[in-house]
Scaffold this motif. Structure first.
Motif, PDB file in Angstrom:
ATOM      1  N   MET A   1     -15.344  61.321  -7.890  1.00  0.00           N
ATOM      2  CA  MET A   1     -14.418  60.683  -7.193  1.00  0.00           C
ATOM      3  C   MET A   1     -13.620  60.111  -8.825  1.00  0.00           C
ATOM      4  O   MET A   1     -12.337  60.114  -8.514  1.00  0.00           O
ATOM      5  CB  MET A   1     -15.286  59.619  -6.457  1.00  0.00           C
ATOM      6  N   ILE A   2     -14.470  59.105  -8.985  1.00  0.00           N
ATOM      7  CA  ILE A   2     -14.239  58.544 -10.651  1.00  0.00           C
ATOM      8  C   ILE A   2     -13.496  59.946 -11.631  1.00  0.00           C
ATOM      9  O   ILE A   2     -12.288  58.951 -12.001  1.00  0.00           O
ATOM     10  CB  ILE A   2     -15.251  57.491 -11.213  1.00  0.00           C
ATOM     11  N   GLY A   3     -13.846  60.526 -11.612  1.00  0.00           N
ATOM     12  CA  GLY A   3     -13.429  61.853 -12.473  1.00  0.00           C
ATOM     13  C   GLY A   3     -11.854  61.964 -12.138  1.00  0.00           C
ATOM     14  O   GLY A   3     -11.391  62.212 -12.715  1.00  0.00           O
ATOM     15  N   ARG A   4     -11.755  62.487 -10.623  1.00  0.00           N
ATOM     16  CA  ARG A   4     -11.011  63.328 -10.942  1.00  0.00           C
ATOM     17  C   ARG A   4      -9.804  61.712 -10.207  1.00  0.00           C
ATOM     18  O   ARG A   4      -8.370  62.308 -10.625  1.00  0.00           O
ATOM     19  CB  ARG A   4     -11.070  63.748  -8.947  1.00  0.00           C
ATOM     20  N   THR A   5     -10.250  60.520 -10.027  1.00  0.00           N
ATOM     21  CA  THR A   5      -8.883  59.776 -10.168  1.00  0.00           C
ATOM     22  C   THR A   5      -8.820  59.813 -11.312  1.00  0.00           C
ATOM     23  O   THR A   5      -7.298  59.218 -11.624  1.00  0.00           O
ATOM     24  CB  THR A   5      -9.096  58.341  -9.431  1.00  0.00           C
ATOM     25  N   GLY A   6      -9.919  59.343 -12.309  1.00  0.00           N
ATOM     26  CA  GLY A   6      -8.345  59.303 -13.591  1.00  0.00           C
ATOM     27  C   GLY A   6      -8.334  60.339 -14.039  1.00  0.00           C
ATOM     28  O   GLY A   6      -7.295  59.895 -15.053  1.00  0.00           O
ATOM     29  N   ARG A   7      -7.946  61.602 -13.511  1.00  0.00           N
ATOM     30  CA  ARG A   7      -7.834  62.577 -14.544  1.00  0.00           C
ATOM     31  C   ARG A   7      -6.365  62.618 -14.120  1.00  0.00           C
ATOM     32  O   ARG A   7      -5.305  62.978 -14.644  1.00  0.00           O
ATOM     33  CB  ARG A   7      -8.514  63.888 -14.018  1.00  0.00           C
ATOM     34  N   ALA A   8      -6.225  61.835 -12.183  1.00  0.00           N
ATOM     35  CA  ALA A   8      -5.024  62.117 -11.702  1.00  0.00           C
ATOM     36  C   ALA A   8      -4.469  60.665 -13.027  1.00  0.00           C
ATOM     37  O   ALA A   8      -2.804  61.189 -12.460  1.00  0.00           O
ATOM     38  CB  ALA A   8      -5.535  61.783 -10.102  1.00  0.00           C
ATOM     39  N   LEU A   9      -4.292  59.333 -12.450  1.00  0.00           N
ATOM     40  CA  LEU A   9      -3.955  58.643 -13.424  1.00  0.00           C
ATOM     41  C   LEU A   9      -3.682  59.191 -14.789  1.00  0.00           C
ATOM     42  O   LEU A   9      -2.617  58.932 -14.968  1.00  0.00           O
ATOM     43  CB  LEU A   9      -5.037  57.558 -13.710  1.00  0.00           C
ATOM     44  N   GLY A  10      -4.274  59.654 -15.212  1.00  0.00           N
ATOM     45  CA  GLY A  10      -3.655  60.502 -17.003  1.00  0.00           C
ATOM     46  C   GLY A  10      -2.795  61.426 -16.638  1.00  0.00           C
ATOM     47  O   GLY A  10      -1.306  61.130 -17.144  1.00  0.00           O
ATOM     48  N   TYR A  11      -2.279  62.012 -14.936  1.00  0.00           N
ATOM     49  CA  TYR A  11      -1.741  63.126 -15.620  1.00  0.00           C
ATOM     50  C   TYR A  11      -0.464  62.698 -14.875  1.00  0.00           C
ATOM     51  O   TYR A  11       0.692  62.606 -15.533  1.00  0.00           O
ATOM     52  CB  TYR A  11      -1.764  63.907 -14.052  1.00  0.00           C
TER      53      TYR A  11
END
Length: 410
Positions: A1-11
């Motif tokens: 969850m944290i990794g996907r959220t971080g990638r989404a924020l970066g995007y």
């Protein structure tokens, strides 16, 4: 969850500077193209603007692929050769050009609000969750009465941390929703359209099928060489051994072994004839060694009917096409001799304007051949496997014309 959220924020965060650049470029290029539209520089300006726009769109495809883990195919058609005006017209008519422009124009009003709507709740949740680690260092002597206990006491900071931890999943879900919405719209505009996807799929299938057909032809040639150089040579050697044994037994005509030797020789000769027929059916050796013209010449020499052969000087075609053309002629001549009651045949090979090969076999027999019959249907499948076309014209009373066309420019 944290990794996907971080990638989404970066995007989402990476989209903001690209959106500003895309907006500036869209305005500049639109004004420039409008000013140069009446001039001779318009085609060159359009090509130059397209280069920059496609570079930005390629970066957006990379950004989308990085976020989603699924690369986005490039939808652009190959560059058209010709004058500048022709190339500019082809680029302007290409759907991907308009879709790129639509995405770059949409990016600014979409990316900046998405980034802000994602960062504010994320920073709020993170700030509250980490309140005990930093809030004590923030002097706030004038804090309101409701906020002072949270800022100035450890229990208040712990309560803020609990609240932040409770808000974190909601903020993460919100960020993921924003990223999925932006990514979905980006993929819709930046990917190839349905027509381009079908075209690419057809090209991949054609390439895969061509590789399978070539591999099959190579395997048949290997089997033919193995049978010719291996099993056939051993059978011939065994026949020679039996012939020597039969010669030694000629002085003993009453010896029962001699009858067995003669029977073995006849059986071996029959097996050798069947093996040679099998070898010719798999892939005629002369076709590999000397090419299509020589193979057809040998085939016609063995035909019980007189055959006129017309072959161009250059019949250089892929091996799979050579084999298919050979078997079209072979099957047509066999049918003419066995079923049509023909007295003469004509075999014509010719090249096509697109670099292909046409094969036509004409006989003067009684006609009435069934195009859906087993033999002709098998030929049709073999020709169609190479993207070829087989046609049969056989009216009652004749003549029968079997034609095959192979595209072999590649």
């Amino acid at each position: 969850m944290i990794g996907r959220t971080g990638r989404a924020l970066g995007y989402l965060a990476l989209g903001a500077p690209v959106a500003i650049l895309a907006l500036a470029w869209t305005l500049v290029s639109s004004i420039l193209l409008l000013l140069l539209a009446p001039t001779q520089l318009a085609p060159r300006a359009l090509l130059g603007a397209t280069v920059v726009s496609r570079s930005l769109a390629r970066f957006e495809r990379w950004r989308l692929g990085w976020y989603s883990g699924r690369p986005v195919a490039v939808p652009y058609q190959p560059t058209v050769a010709g004058p500048v005006r022709v190339r500019a017209a082809a680029v302007f008519r290409e759907p991907a050009t308009r879709r790129d422009a639509g995405w770059l124009a949409t990016l600014f009003p979409l990316a900046l609000p998405s980034m802000l709507l994602a960062l504010v709740p994320t920073l709020l949740a993170v700030g509250l969750a980490t309140a005990p680690a930093w809030l004590w260092a923030v002097p706030n002597p004038n804090a309101p009465e409701l906020v002072a206990p949270i800022v100035g006491t450890w229990p208040g900071r712990a309560a803020a941390a609990v609240l932040g931890l409770a808000l974190a999943p909601l903020a993460a879900r919100w960020v993921l929703t924003l990223a999925r919405g932006q990514a979905g719209l980006a993929r819709l505009l930046l990917r190839p359209d349905d027509r381009q996807q079908l075209t690419a799929l057809a090209a991949r299938l054609a390439t895969t099928r061509a590789r399978v057909v070539d591999a099959q032809a190579a395997e048949l040639r290997r089997i033919e060489r193995d049978l010719h150089d291996g099993a056939q040579a051993r059978i011939v050697a065994a026949g020679m051994t039996l012939a020597l044994a039969d010669r030694k037994l000629r002085g003993r005509p009453d010896d029962p072994v001699r009858a067995d030797v003669e029977l073995a020789r006849r059986q071996l000769d029959g097996a050798l004839a069947e093996l040679r027929h099998l070898v010719r059916g798999a892939h005629p050796p002369i076709l590999t060694d000397r090419g299509l013209s020589a193979a057809l010449g040998a085939l016609i020499a063995d035909s019980p009917l007189p055959v006129d052969l017309r072959v161009p000087d250059d019949t250089s075609v892929p091996p799979a096409v050579e084999a298919a053309a050979y078997f079209v002629v072979s099957e047509a001549l066999t049918n003419a001799a066995k079923h049509a009651g023909a007295q003469r045949c004509e075999v014509t090979l010719a090249g096509t304007a697109g670099g292909g090969l046409t094969v036509q076999v004409r006989d003067d027999g009684r006609g009435g051949a069934d195009p859906a019959g087993a033999g002709l249907d098998g030929l049709r499948r073999r020709v169609e496997a190479l993207d070829g076309i087989l046609s049969v014209q056989s009216p009652a009373g004749g003549p029968t014309v079997v034609s095959a066309e192979f595209p072999c420019a590649s």
